[in-house]
Each structure stands twice: as C-alpha cells, then as structure tokens.
Write a protein that holds these residues in place. Structure first.
Motif, mmCIF file in Angstrom:
data_model
loop_
_atom_site.group_PDB
_atom_site.id
_atom_site.type_symbol
_atom_site.label_atom_id
_atom_site.label_comp_id
_atom_site.label_asym_id
_atom_site.label_seq_id
_atom_site.Cartn_x
_atom_site.Cartn_y
_atom_site.Cartn_z
ATOM 1 N N GLY A 82 1.006 -1.312 -0.004
ATOM 2 C CA GLY A 82 0.560 -0.014 0.532
ATOM 3 C C GLY A 82 1.005 0.931 -0.302
ATOM 4 N N LYS A 83 1.705 1.282 0.719
ATOM 5 C CA LYS A 83 2.713 2.883 1.095
ATOM 6 C C LYS A 83 3.732 2.521 -0.173
ATOM 7 C CE LYS A 83 1.886 3.945 5.247
ATOM 8 N NZ LYS A 83 2.565 3.261 6.444
ATOM 9 N N CYS A 113 2.521 1.099 -3.475
ATOM 10 C CA CYS A 113 1.576 2.204 -4.811
ATOM 11 C C CYS A 113 1.610 3.839 -4.628
ATOM 12 C CB CYS A 113 0.676 0.875 -4.271
ATOM 13 S SG CYS A 113 1.159 -0.367 -4.955
ATOM 14 N N LYS A 114 0.896 4.098 -2.605
ATOM 15 C CA LYS A 114 0.454 5.203 -2.992
ATOM 16 C C LYS A 114 1.728 5.841 -3.343
ATOM 17 C CE LYS A 114 -1.114 8.019 0.422
ATOM 18 N NZ LYS A 114 -1.178 8.685 1.625
ATOM 19 N N SER A 164 1.911 6.209 -7.042
ATOM 20 C CA SER A 164 1.148 6.589 -7.674
ATOM 21 C C SER A 164 0.895 8.553 -7.170
ATOM 22 C CB SER A 164 -0.515 6.290 -7.725
ATOM 23 O OG SER A 164 -0.517 6.921 -6.218
ATOM 24 N N SER A 165 1.494 9.273 -6.186
ATOM 25 C CA SER A 165 1.441 10.251 -5.792
ATOM 26 C C SER A 165 2.379 11.255 -6.246
ATOM 27 C CB SER A 165 1.306 10.724 -4.395
ATOM 28 O OG SER A 165 1.272 9.825 -3.417
#
Ligand code: PLP
Length: 413
Positions: free
Chosen positions: A74-75, A77-78, A81-82
């Motif tokens: 999750g971290k 990917c975030k 993407s950010s």
C-alpha cells in the motif's frame, strides 16, 4: 449467458490467453530467456502472484530479490502514484527532492558520503568501474586493472560481462572491455599473487548469487579489506543482490565488519521500479567530476520516491528483523527436510537469499514441480534451487513452502 456456460467461456479465455501470449512472445520477443515458466502474471498481492488463469502462486523468488515489500504494498503504491501525479521524470539539469532525500538516507545508513543513481544493477556496476578508474586517473596514477572473482556475476553490459568471472557470458561478445582479471573466490593468496602496480580495485559479491548462492568467508573478506588498504586498492562490493535487507542487515557488508570504498545497489532498492545506485566515500567520489558520468533516467523522481517508501517500510515494519527470523526458521526446517529426505546436499546463504543444493534430480524439474504446486523459485545450474522471497514472508508461509518442497522431493503429488 447461463452461469455454467460463462464459466466454461472464461476458462477457455484464460487458457487461450496463456497460449496466445506464449505464441506471440515467440514471434516478437528476442529468445534470451529460453522457454519460460508457463505463467502469464496478472497481478500480485503480498507474497503472492496471480496468473491470468486466476491461479495463485507463492512468490519465493520475489522478482529475483527485487520485491522487497512483496506485491502491491500500500505505501509503495501510494508513493508511486502520488509521485506520478506530481512529476514522473525531470532530467538531471534540475534538482528533485526524492533523489536528494534518497541519497541522504543511503548516506546516513552506510559508510558512504556520496551517491549516484542509475537504472539497474549492471548500470550501477558500470558506474563503480568507471568511478574506480576515474579516481586513480585523476590522482595522476592510472591503475585500470580490476580483479574480480571467478564464478562472479556483475551484469550483462559490455564492461560488466568483462567484470563477470564466467567465460560463457563473455565469449560470444568479444572483444570485451580489457583490464579485468579473475581469481578464485575465498582464496586470499590467489588475490595477493594477482595484485600488481596496475591494480586499482578488487570487486566482489558477498554472496555469489547467480552462480549458486555461495557466501564469502568472513576471514576472506576481512583479509581482502586489509590487502586493499595495504596496497592502496579500492574495495568495491557489489550488493546488487544482497543489499537492502536481503541478508538480514541493510547491507551484507555490515556482517563482515568492514567498510568498503564503493558499494553498488539495485534490485530491492525501489521494490520493483528500476533503479541502481553507486555509493562511495568523499575521497573516492572525486573520481567523477562534472560531465564524467550521468544518466537520463537515473535518479528520477518516480524511482526515488519508490526507494524512499521501501526504506520507510523496512524501518516501520522491522523487516530486517523479520528477514533474520524467517531465515533462521527456513534454515532449520530445510535442514530437517535434508535429513529426512536425503535429497538435499546443502542449504546455504544469508537472510532471505538461500540456495538449496539438491543431491539428486534436476533443479529445473524441481522448480517446475513446485510451480505446479503453486510456488515460484529459480533454478541455478543443474542442481541449485534459489529462493529470495519478499522480506515480509511469514513463518506460516515459509512452512508451507518447506512442506511443498518436501512433498516434491518425496515424489508426492
Ligand atoms: C550481484 C549482481 N550484480 C549485478 C547484477 C545485474 O543486475 P541487473 O540485472 O539489474 O542489471 C545482478 C543480477 O542478477 C547481480 O546479482
């Protein structure tokens, strides 16, 4: 469409997808990978990869020591993407914060004062080779010879096949870059005898991963350090495969009680986004001045934001401790399987880079049998199974893998 028909149609589609991709790949992709495992990867989650056929596989090879955090963390990917929404790439004419911050973190964690980012392990090693030669050249005492180990692997570019101590990687592509000499691994006397006035660096892996997971002896590495210091030779450690927590410490060199002069990283650093890094002391970094080296993509904001996320997750999830604990568990359980089945000759490596040398049967056959049971590993040479799973592997998952391997070795379906 009634439900049963739609299930059949979907199954056919999935099967068709594998066959189509394999056939198309044969037509359009250069045949460098030989026959690949018949899996078209669709997506991943944690330590699992899922095929387009919907089947689930425990990824015990982790993209060859790349997926440090497993899949779809999750971290990570975030962060990707950010960063992608802000800016993916800007050239190195300008500064970018993720690049500077990742360099700072690596400097804080290591012997190094300076970092250069590339895009792969081979490219990082190219950088290290250039840096070592540039260093001696700029001092006014050019010493271009670099000694590496037989059976080493440093990449597939022209300079890194020259650095690689295996003839099969060089022979078809000569003439190769001159200036390399190969000496037997773990043999300090051979190194001593090979040093001459032209020797500017010794370049080694701390575990020879690609040639069968062979760790360097503690004493050997300590003596190499001494030899380098006494003879004014740079010590380059290739941590492309062993770095970023793979062996249970952030760098494998930490376990050898030495400080290298140059270290290279790649694979696990950005958790799957292409990256490479050259780390060096301030003094050695004088080998590069403005215009001496560079890379269009190297150190771009996307790759470096991913690297920062990987480092943060390693810290916040205590992944070095996890790698150490799961490693000890795997060694214990694999030794028990060796005793029980009498089909394993050796289990070696450090942390979550482990080679399982088989006593009988071929490694590629065992790899395929494990694949059929839902486990992904790599086969090296004729008889070694290599595993390099994500550092998030749990005991339960490790146990499942060990049981599957035992079943395969015992010939159970
Ligand atoms: C020790 C070592 N150095 C260099 C490389 C080359 O890295 P890359 O494939 O990213 O170019 C590898 C790849 O397996 C490696 O294990």
């Amino acid at each position: 469409m009634d439900n049963n028909i739609s299930v059949v149609v979907n199954e056919e589609k999935k099967k068709g997808n594998l066959e189509q991709i394999v056939a198309l790949d044969e037509n359009v992709y250069m045949p460098v990978f030989g026959k690949r495992v018949p899996l078209v990867v669709d997506h991943g989650k944690g330590v699992y990869l899922y095929g387009t056929d919907g089947k689930k596989y425990m990824d015990m090879i982790g993209g060859i020591a790349v997926n440090t955090l497993g899949h779809s963390n999750g971290k990570l990917c975030k962060a990707i993407s950010s960063q992608a929404k802000k800016v993916i790439h800007c050239c190195n004419y300008y500064y970018n914060e993720p690049q500077t911050m990742l360099a700072k973190k690596l400097v804080e964690r290591s012997f190094a004062d300076k970092v250069f980012f590339a895009n792969s392990g081979a490219e990082a090693n190219e950088g290290a080779i250039k840096l070592a030669r540039g260093y001696w050249y700029k001092k006014g005492t050019p010493k271009p010879k670099i000694i590496t180990a037989t059976m080493s692997f440093h990449g597939r570019t022209m300079a890194t096949i020259a650095a690689t101590g295996q003839e099969k990687f060089r022979e078809p592509f000569g003439p190769v870059t001159p200036g390399f000499d190969y000496e037997p691994y773990n043999d300090i006397n051979a190194l001593k005898n090979a040093i001459d006035a032209q020797t500017g660096a010794i370049m080694l892996e701390l575990i020879q991963g690609e040639s069968g997971v062979h760790p360097a002896d503690f004493e050997y590495i300590q003596n190499v350090r001494k030899l380098c210091t006494e003879n004014k030779i740079l010590m380059i450690i290739d941590e492309v495969q062993t770095g970023v927590g793979r062996t249970g410490t952030f760098f494998a060199y930490e376990q050898y009680g030495i400080q290298p002069d140059i270290v290279t990283l790649a694979k696990g650093l950005s958790g799957g986004v292409p990256v490479g890094a050259v780390l060096a002391t301030n003094i050695v970094a004088t080998g590069f001045g403005p215009g001496d080296h560079g890379s269009t993509f190297g150190g771009n904001p996307l790759a470096c934001a991913a690297g920062l996320a990987v480092l943060e997750e390693i810290e916040s999830k205590n992944l070095l401790t996890n790698a150490t604990n799961i490693s000890a568990f795997l060694f214990k359980k694999l030794s028990a399987v060796a005793k029980k089945t009498k089909k394993i000759a050796d289990v070696r490596g450090k942390g979550l880079l482990i080679g399982i040398e088989l006593d009988c049967g071929s490694a590629s056959e065992t790899k395929m049998k494990l694949f059929e049971k839902g486990y992904l590993v790599s086969a090296i040479g004729s008889n070694v199974i290599r595993i390099a799973p994500p550092l998030i592997l749990t005991k339960l998952q490790a146990m499942k893998f060990v049981s599957a391997l035992q079943d395969v070795l015992e010939g159970k379906e």
